[in-house]
Write a protein that holds these residues in place. Structure first.
Motif, PDB file in Angstrom:
ATOM      1  N   PRO A  52    -108.509  -4.604  -0.595  1.00 22.16           N
ATOM      2  CA  PRO A  52    -107.608  -3.529  -0.184  1.00 22.16           C
ATOM      3  C   PRO A  52    -106.227  -3.638  -0.822  1.00 22.16           C
ATOM      4  CG  PRO A  52    -108.728  -4.503   1.704  1.00 22.16           C
ATOM      5  CD  PRO A  52    -108.973  -5.409   0.528  1.00 22.16           C
ATOM      6  N   LEU A  53    -105.795  -4.855  -1.172  1.00 21.70           N
ATOM      7  CA  LEU A  53    -104.464  -5.079  -1.725  1.00 21.70           C
ATOM      8  C   LEU A  53    -104.553  -5.742  -3.093  1.00 21.70           C
ATOM      9  CD1 LEU A  53    -102.573  -6.488   1.400  1.00 21.70           C
ATOM     10  CD2 LEU A  53    -102.641  -4.124   0.589  1.00 21.70           C
ATOM     11  N   THR A  54    -103.488  -5.634  -3.858  1.00 23.00           N
ATOM     12  CA  THR A  54    -103.407  -6.310  -5.145  1.00 23.00           C
ATOM     13  C   THR A  54    -103.040  -7.770  -4.935  1.00 23.00           C
ATOM     14  OG1 THR A  54    -101.053  -5.873  -5.451  1.00 23.00           O
ATOM     15  CG2 THR A  54    -102.600  -4.164  -6.196  1.00 23.00           C
ATOM     16  N   THR A  55    -103.175  -8.553  -5.982  1.00 24.41           N
ATOM     17  CA  THR A  55    -102.787  -9.961  -5.895  1.00 24.41           C
ATOM     18  C   THR A  55    -101.322 -10.102  -5.515  1.00 24.41           C
ATOM     19  OG1 THR A  55    -104.409 -10.542  -7.601  1.00 24.41           O
ATOM     20  CG2 THR A  55    -102.647 -12.129  -7.164  1.00 24.41           C
ATOM     21  N   ALA A  56    -100.450  -9.321  -6.149  1.00 26.03           N
ATOM     22  CA  ALA A  56     -99.011  -9.410  -5.869  1.00 26.03           C
ATOM     23  C   ALA A  56     -98.714  -9.077  -4.414  1.00 26.03           C
ATOM     24  CB  ALA A  56     -98.241  -8.465  -6.797  1.00 26.03           C
ATOM     25  N   GLN A  57     -99.410  -8.093  -3.859  1.00 25.41           N
ATOM     26  CA  GLN A  57     -99.181  -7.721  -2.459  1.00 25.41           C
ATOM     27  C   GLN A  57     -99.627  -8.835  -1.512  1.00 25.41           C
ATOM     28  OE1 GLN A  57    -101.400  -4.032  -2.561  1.00 25.41           O
ATOM     29  NE2 GLN A  57     -99.520  -2.820  -2.346  1.00 25.41           N
ATOM     30  N   VAL A  58    -100.769  -9.438  -1.798  1.00 24.72           N
ATOM     31  CA  VAL A  58    -101.246 -10.524  -0.948  1.00 24.72           C
ATOM     32  C   VAL A  58    -100.269 -11.688  -0.959  1.00 24.72           C
ATOM     33  CG1 VAL A  58    -103.059 -12.258  -0.632  1.00 24.72           C
ATOM     34  CG2 VAL A  58    -103.676  -9.899  -1.188  1.00 24.72           C
ATOM     35  N   VAL A  59     -99.774 -12.042  -2.143  1.00 27.48           N
ATOM     36  CA  VAL A  59     -98.834 -13.164  -2.252  1.00 27.48           C
ATOM     37  C   VAL A  59     -97.537 -12.846  -1.516  1.00 27.48           C
ATOM     38  CG1 VAL A  59     -97.450 -14.543  -3.848  1.00 27.48           C
ATOM     39  CG2 VAL A  59     -99.823 -13.989  -4.413  1.00 27.48           C
ATOM     40  N   GLU A  60     -97.025 -11.622  -1.664  1.00 27.96           N
ATOM     41  CA  GLU A  60     -95.799 -11.240  -0.966  1.00 27.96           C
ATOM     42  C   GLU A  60     -96.005 -11.302   0.546  1.00 27.96           C
ATOM     43  OE1 GLU A  60     -92.844 -10.686  -1.961  1.00 27.96           O
ATOM     44  OE2 GLU A  60     -93.101 -10.588  -4.120  1.00 27.96           O
ATOM     45  N   ASN A  61     -97.135 -10.813   1.010  1.00 23.87           N
ATOM     46  CA  ASN A  61     -97.429 -10.853   2.440  1.00 23.87           C
ATOM     47  C   ASN A  61     -97.511 -12.292   2.943  1.00 23.87           C
ATOM     48  OD1 ASN A  61     -97.641  -8.121   2.129  1.00 23.87           O
ATOM     49  ND2 ASN A  61     -99.795  -7.967   2.720  1.00 23.87           N
ATOM     50  N   LEU A  62     -98.138 -13.137   2.160  1.00 22.41           N
ATOM     51  CA  LEU A  62     -98.284 -14.545   2.528  1.00 22.41           C
ATOM     52  C   LEU A  62     -96.920 -15.217   2.677  1.00 22.41           C
ATOM     53  CD1 LEU A  62    -100.135 -17.068   2.881  1.00 22.41           C
ATOM     54  CD2 LEU A  62     -99.978 -17.367   0.399  1.00 22.41           C
ATOM     55  N   VAL A  63     -96.035 -14.977   1.717  1.00 22.33           N
ATOM     56  CA  VAL A  63     -94.704 -15.589   1.746  1.00 22.33           C
ATOM     57  C   VAL A  63     -93.904 -15.109   2.959  1.00 22.33           C
ATOM     58  CG1 VAL A  63     -92.474 -15.687   0.558  1.00 22.33           C
ATOM     59  CG2 VAL A  63     -94.589 -15.988  -0.740  1.00 22.33           C
ATOM     60  N   VAL A  64     -93.910 -13.803   3.189  1.00 22.22           N
ATOM     61  CA  VAL A  64     -93.127 -13.236   4.291  1.00 22.22           C
ATOM     62  C   VAL A  64     -93.655 -13.705   5.645  1.00 22.22           C
ATOM     63  CG1 VAL A  64     -92.473 -11.102   5.473  1.00 22.22           C
ATOM     64  CG2 VAL A  64     -92.370 -11.226   2.978  1.00 22.22           C
ATOM     65  N   MET A  65     -94.967 -13.662   5.826  1.00 24.32           N
ATOM     66  CA  MET A  65     -95.520 -14.041   7.122  1.00 24.32           C
ATOM     67  C   MET A  65     -95.427 -15.542   7.373  1.00 24.32           C
ATOM     68  SD  MET A  65     -96.071 -11.257   8.553  1.00 24.32           S
ATOM     69  CE  MET A  65     -96.789 -11.936  10.054  1.00 24.32           C
ATOM     70  N   ASN A  66     -95.518 -16.345   6.321  1.00 24.81           N
ATOM     71  CA  ASN A  66     -95.307 -17.783   6.499  1.00 24.81           C
ATOM     72  C   ASN A  66     -93.901 -18.060   7.004  1.00 24.81           C
ATOM     73  OD1 ASN A  66     -97.828 -18.721   5.829  1.00 24.81           O
ATOM     74  ND2 ASN A  66     -97.319 -19.193   3.704  1.00 24.81           N
ATOM     75  N   LEU A  67     -92.927 -17.354   6.463  1.00 22.81           N
ATOM     76  CA  LEU A  67     -91.548 -17.534   6.904  1.00 22.81           C
ATOM     77  C   LEU A  67     -91.385 -17.112   8.361  1.00 22.81           C
ATOM     78  CD1 LEU A  67     -88.594 -18.211   6.298  1.00 22.81           C
ATOM     79  CD2 LEU A  67     -88.282 -15.804   5.675  1.00 22.81           C
ATOM     80  N   ARG A  68     -91.992 -16.007   8.732  1.00 23.65           N
ATOM     81  CA  ARG A  68     -91.864 -15.526  10.113  1.00 23.65           C
ATOM     82  C   ARG A  68     -92.475 -16.529  11.095  1.00 23.65           C
ATOM     83  NH1 ARG A  68     -92.835  -8.986  10.229  1.00 23.65           N
ATOM     84  NH2 ARG A  68     -91.162  -8.466   8.762  1.00 23.65           N
ATOM     85  N   ARG A  69     -93.640 -17.055  10.739  1.00 23.81           N
ATOM     86  CA  ARG A  69     -94.258 -18.046  11.633  1.00 23.81           C
ATOM     87  C   ARG A  69     -93.401 -19.303  11.707  1.00 23.81           C
ATOM     88  NH1 ARG A  69     -99.109 -15.604   9.445  1.00 23.81           N
ATOM     89  NH2 ARG A  69     -98.916 -16.899   7.581  1.00 23.81           N
ATOM     90  N   SER A  70     -92.847 -19.710  10.576  1.00 23.54           N
ATOM     91  CA  SER A  70     -92.009 -20.901  10.564  1.00 23.54           C
ATOM     92  C   SER A  70     -90.779 -20.731  11.448  1.00 23.54           C
ATOM     93  CB  SER A  70     -91.591 -21.204   9.119  1.00 23.54           C
ATOM     94  OG  SER A  70     -90.730 -22.317   9.059  1.00 23.54           O
ATOM     95  N   GLN A  71     -90.180 -19.549  11.399  1.00 28.30           N
ATOM     96  CA  GLN A  71     -88.988 -19.290  12.205  1.00 28.30           C
ATOM     97  C   GLN A  71     -89.320 -19.135  13.688  1.00 28.30           C
ATOM     98  OE1 GLN A  71     -87.487 -15.808  10.157  1.00 28.30           O
ATOM     99  NE2 GLN A  71     -86.054 -17.033   8.934  1.00 28.30           N
TER     100      GLN A  71
END
Length: 282
Positions: A52-71
């Motif tokens: 459903p998503l491109t590689t770039a979109q998956v990576v961006e989502n991964l980075v953003v959500m990892n930060l949110r969980r960390s915070q």
């Protein structure tokens, strides 16, 4: 005495797996050079061209959500069992250690050793060194240098895996630099939470001349809204002829303080700027 000293030197090679295990999750290590195991192939069918998503979109989502969980994660506690076994020249050696851990944000871990058996040298020089390395890896600089992000890795999507539970994006990752704390391999990213749930990898650079090759597998477990390590298994082949095997099993997680992580539609996350790289790796 000489044989005992040789055994100790051989055991020290298990540190390869230890250093790999402190890489932030991204998990972590994983790829083109690493074939899937038979067990991995049986978990689902990888299909290409239907993501459903491109590689770039998956990576961006991964980075953003990892930060949110960390915070959002403020504290938790749990237990772990560490096991090391060396087979080969000149003899075998093994040890086990059970540890309780308490995590407090933003970067504090308190370890309490409950029991240890087997080789005292492995306990003192391998297990305890691993605990110290994990504490060091909590620093902001260490997480930035090892985060699973476009700054440190190149990504290639190789499929979209359907499983009995949730769909997964399958990515091959290649390190941009030859750093022993980075890896090359394959990662499985949850398509709903954008968290790494499994990885298979090898270090980008051998941490020791005496290490012929190393393979690592790590899985993650969802606890409340957070993805935390579940099991780490690494095998190192030694040039002298032998094999060092490290296993870490994570158990009894309990989240003691946290905020809601929240969710954002994939498209919105994909448009977010690359403003942080902190991964889940607590």
């Amino acid at each position: 005495m000489k044989q005992d000293e040789a055994t100790i030197r051989a055991c020290s090679l298990t540190e390869v797996g230890i250093w790999l295990s402190i890489i932030p999750l991204v998990i972590l290590p994983l790829c083109v050079a690493i074939p899937q195991t038979a067990g991995a192939q049986q978990r689902g069918t990888i299909s290409t061209g239907i993501s459903p998503l491109t590689t770039a979109q998956v990576v961006e989502n991964l980075v953003v959500m990892n930060l949110r969980r960390s915070q959002a994660l403020h504290s938790y506690h749990g237990s772990r069992t560490y096991r090391v076994e060396y087979r080969g020249f000149p003899s075998t050696a093994k040890a086990e250690m059970v540890v309780d851990v308490k995590y407090r944000a933003p970067g504090t871990k308190e370890f309490t050793i409950r029991s240890s058996t087997g080789s005292k040298w492995i306990v003192d020089k391998v297990f305890k060194k691993l605990l110290q390395a994990e504490e060091d890896a909590l620093s902001a600089d260490a997480q930035r240098r090892t985060a699973l992000s476009s700054d440190n890795y190149d990504f290639t999507m190789v499929g979209y895996e359907s499983t009995s539970s949730r769909p997964l994006y399958v990515l091959i990752v290649e390190p941009r630099t030859k750093n022993k704390f980075l890896f090359r391999g394959r990662v499985w990213v949850d398509a709903e939470d954008f968290a790494v749930v499994r990885l298979e990898a090898e270090p980008a650079k051998s941490p020791s001349f005496w290490t012929k090759s190393s393979q690592i597998q790590q899985s993650y477990l969802k606890v409340s809204d957070f993805w935390l390590p579940e099991r780490n298994h690494s095998i190192s082949s030694i040039r002298l002829g032998g094999r060092a095997e490290l296993t870490i099993e994570y158990q009894k997680y309990q989240i003691t303080a946290s905020d809601p992580v929240g969710s954002v539609p994939s498209r919105e996350i994909a448009r977010s700027p690359r403003w942080a790289h902190s991964p889940d790796g607590h």
